[in-house]
Design an enzyme around this catalytic site. Structure first.
Site, mmCIF file in Angstrom:
data_model
loop_
_atom_site.group_PDB
_atom_site.id
_atom_site.type_symbol
_atom_site.label_atom_id
_atom_site.label_comp_id
_atom_site.label_asym_id
_atom_site.label_seq_id
_atom_site.Cartn_x
_atom_site.Cartn_y
_atom_site.Cartn_z
ATOM 1 N N HIS A 187 0.841 -1.203 0.000
ATOM 2 C CA HIS A 187 0.000 0.000 0.000
ATOM 3 C C HIS A 187 0.872 1.248 0.000
ATOM 4 O O HIS A 187 1.929 1.298 0.619
ATOM 5 C CB HIS A 187 -1.020 -0.002 1.144
ATOM 6 C CG HIS A 187 -0.497 0.249 2.521
ATOM 7 N ND1 HIS A 187 -0.338 1.521 3.040
ATOM 8 C CD2 HIS A 187 -0.140 -0.600 3.513
ATOM 9 C CE1 HIS A 187 0.093 1.439 4.289
ATOM 10 N NE2 HIS A 187 0.234 0.161 4.600
ATOM 11 N N ASP A 206 5.857 2.090 6.890
ATOM 12 C CA ASP A 206 4.450 1.751 6.663
ATOM 13 C C ASP A 206 3.833 2.681 5.628
ATOM 14 O O ASP A 206 3.322 3.741 5.984
ATOM 15 C CB ASP A 206 3.696 1.833 7.989
ATOM 16 C CG ASP A 206 2.286 1.296 7.911
ATOM 17 O OD1 ASP A 206 1.957 0.641 6.913
ATOM 18 O OD2 ASP A 206 1.511 1.540 8.851
ATOM 19 N N GLU A 244 -5.210 2.131 2.314
ATOM 20 C CA GLU A 244 -5.186 0.975 3.217
ATOM 21 C C GLU A 244 -5.467 1.414 4.643
ATOM 22 O O GLU A 244 -6.184 0.739 5.390
ATOM 23 C CB GLU A 244 -3.817 0.279 3.126
ATOM 24 C CG GLU A 244 -3.717 -1.032 3.907
ATOM 25 C CD GLU A 244 -3.178 -0.871 5.326
ATOM 26 O OE1 GLU A 244 -3.120 -1.870 6.064
ATOM 27 O OE2 GLU A 244 -2.823 0.268 5.718
ATOM 28 N N GLU A 245 -4.891 2.570 5.014
ATOM 29 C CA GLU A 245 -5.014 3.040 6.391
ATOM 30 C C GLU A 245 -6.446 3.434 6.753
ATOM 31 O O GLU A 245 -6.802 3.495 7.923
ATOM 32 C CB GLU A 245 -4.072 4.229 6.629
ATOM 33 C CG GLU A 245 -2.603 3.950 6.345
ATOM 34 C CD GLU A 245 -1.943 3.025 7.360
ATOM 35 O OE1 GLU A 245 -2.660 2.484 8.233
ATOM 36 O OE2 GLU A 245 -0.723 2.841 7.278
ATOM 37 N N ASP A 272 3.762 -5.522 3.465
ATOM 38 C CA ASP A 272 3.418 -4.331 4.244
ATOM 39 C C ASP A 272 4.373 -4.239 5.431
ATOM 40 O O ASP A 272 4.266 -5.014 6.380
ATOM 41 C CB ASP A 272 1.964 -4.433 4.722
ATOM 42 C CG ASP A 272 1.458 -3.147 5.367
ATOM 43 O OD1 ASP A 272 2.270 -2.240 5.616
ATOM 44 O OD2 ASP A 272 0.244 -3.058 5.625
ATOM 45 N N HIS A 354 2.673 5.452 11.794
ATOM 46 C CA HIS A 354 1.527 6.354 11.993
ATOM 47 C C HIS A 354 1.894 7.606 12.782
ATOM 48 O O HIS A 354 1.019 8.262 13.341
ATOM 49 C CB HIS A 354 0.355 5.630 12.688
ATOM 50 C CG HIS A 354 -0.058 4.362 12.009
ATOM 51 N ND1 HIS A 354 -0.576 3.279 12.691
ATOM 52 C CD2 HIS A 354 -0.016 3.998 10.700
ATOM 53 C CE1 HIS A 354 -0.839 2.309 11.842
ATOM 54 N NE2 HIS A 354 -0.511 2.721 10.621
#
Length: 388
Positions: A187, A206, A244-245, A272, A354
């Site tokens: 992603h 990520d 994706e998130e 991922d 994140h």
């Protein structure tokens, strides 16, 4: 507590300074615990099979901060429904690798400098949040890199799979002798779960790491003459999913489309997070490839273990990640065999994701090279596999 006091003081100062009214109101809202970027729009999420609830964006991010994963099924309620009305034939995967003589020379062509260069640019975008202009810009840049890779090889095609939120998914196709398809995915979006629309989200691990890992595997796969001449038994696609998130939005849209079209997808691998090893090594554990064993296809997962043992120079470790933990779950829901590999045992995976600290400096590019070896080996083996 100290942060709250500083925000309160800043809000008070904003009233006496010549700060534009909308920005001043935003500062005051943040200081009072409100999110000025939140909207009233609600989304239907699925936290487990049959466990659904309506939430706002802010409630989504609160769940994610709490470690909860989910599908956002607001626009994909029909994904997987056709599988409930028919029996799905089991795909039989090889027991052993069969193309070592072709793959081994290709492994030597993988170059971590290529991955570093691409990731440096990819993480320079302020964020790759799927609803932001940066997310659209980063997707356009990535599409151009994939297109350059295919153009240099003189084979294949690439296109955007468009989405209404602005950041589009990317699909690169290498035609084979049949329409039976093998999908390699990662992603492309990133997120800062505290204020997605405002704060930086470099997303190096990520999933910038997975994005550049599969791009490098694609580049080297295209060196092979049989691939270039379309002599592979099966078509191979490389996917870079948007959003994706936000609840696997991009991959759900793609696999709902494939399901409705009757596409014959034989296997899907998700990469991922492929670059973080610090926590594993700090714990005194050996560097390894994390092979997810829950909510995946057991036959494909068993073959992936064989591929790791054959083409990687580090071992694998079995681990679990839960329901809807990455885009492979969308393929599974559509009835397609899927698998997921990650940088380590899940408990040692990167905790900086994140946030603003998900940066390149914390990544191990030698480890990413191992994931590229796995990706290249699996793509080649399954490209030439004779499926029933």
């Amino acid at each position: 507590m100290k942060g709250a006091l500083l925000l309160t003081a800043f809000a008070a100062s904003a009233q006496s300074l010549s700060i534009p009214s909308p920005l001043r109101q935003g500062i005051e809202q943040i200081a009072s615990g409100q999110n000025p970027f939140a909207t009233a729009e609600r989304y239907l999420i699925e936290l487990a099979p049959g466990d659904t609830q309506w939430v706002t964006d802010e409630e989504k991010w609160a769940l994610r901060r709490d470690g909860k994963r989910f599908f956002d099924i607001t626009n994909t309620p029909e994904l997987g429904l056709s599988q409930q009305s028919k029996s799905q034939a089991t795909v039989r995967f090889p027991k052993k690798t069969a193309y070592n003589e072709s793959v081994n020379p290709l492994l030597k062509e993988l170059d971590k400098k290529q991955m570093k260069g691409h990731l440096a640019t990819f993480t320079d975008f302020h964020t790759r949040y799927y609803k932001s202009s940066y997310g659209a810009q980063s997707s356009a840049w990535l599409l151009d890199q994939v297109n350059q890779t295919l153009t240099a090889a003189g084979v294949g095609s690439v296109r955007h799979f468009e989405h209404p939120w602005g950041q589009h998914s990317i699909i690169a196709t290498l035609p084979g002798r049949s329409e039976k398809t093998v999908v390699i995915g990662a992603h492309q979006d990133s997120i800062n779960l505290f204020l997605p629309s405002l704060l930086a989200a470099p997303g190096a691990d990520d999933d910038g790491s997975g994005t550049v890992t599969i791009l490098e595997a694609l580049r080297v796969l295209l060196i092979d003459e049989d691939i270039l001449q379309g002599r592979a038994e099966n078509t191979v696609e490389f996917h870079w999913y948007s959003a994706e998130e936000g609840g696997l939005l991009g991959s759900q849209a793609i696999f709902q489309s494939y399901e409705s079209e009757g596409r014959d997808v034989k296997a899907m691998l998700q990469q991922d997070m492929t670059g973080y090893t610090h926590a594993t090594l700090e714990a005194g554990e050996p560097e390894s490839v994390g092979v997810i064993t829950d909510y995946v296809d057991p036959g494909l997962t068993s073959f992936i273990k064989e591929v790791v043992s054959t083409y990687c120079t580090i071992p694998f470790i079995e681990t679990k990640c839960g329901y809807a933990c990455s885009d492979h779950a969308s393929a599974s829901k559509a009835g397609y065999p899927s698998a997921f590999v990650i940088e380590s045992d899940f408990k040692y995976s990167d905790k900086k994701i994140h946030t603003t600290e998900d940066k390149m400096e914390y990544l191990d590019f030698n480890h990413m090279l191992q994931h590229a070896r796995l990706t290249l080996g699996l793509a080649y083996e399954l490209a030439f596999a004779k499926f029933d």
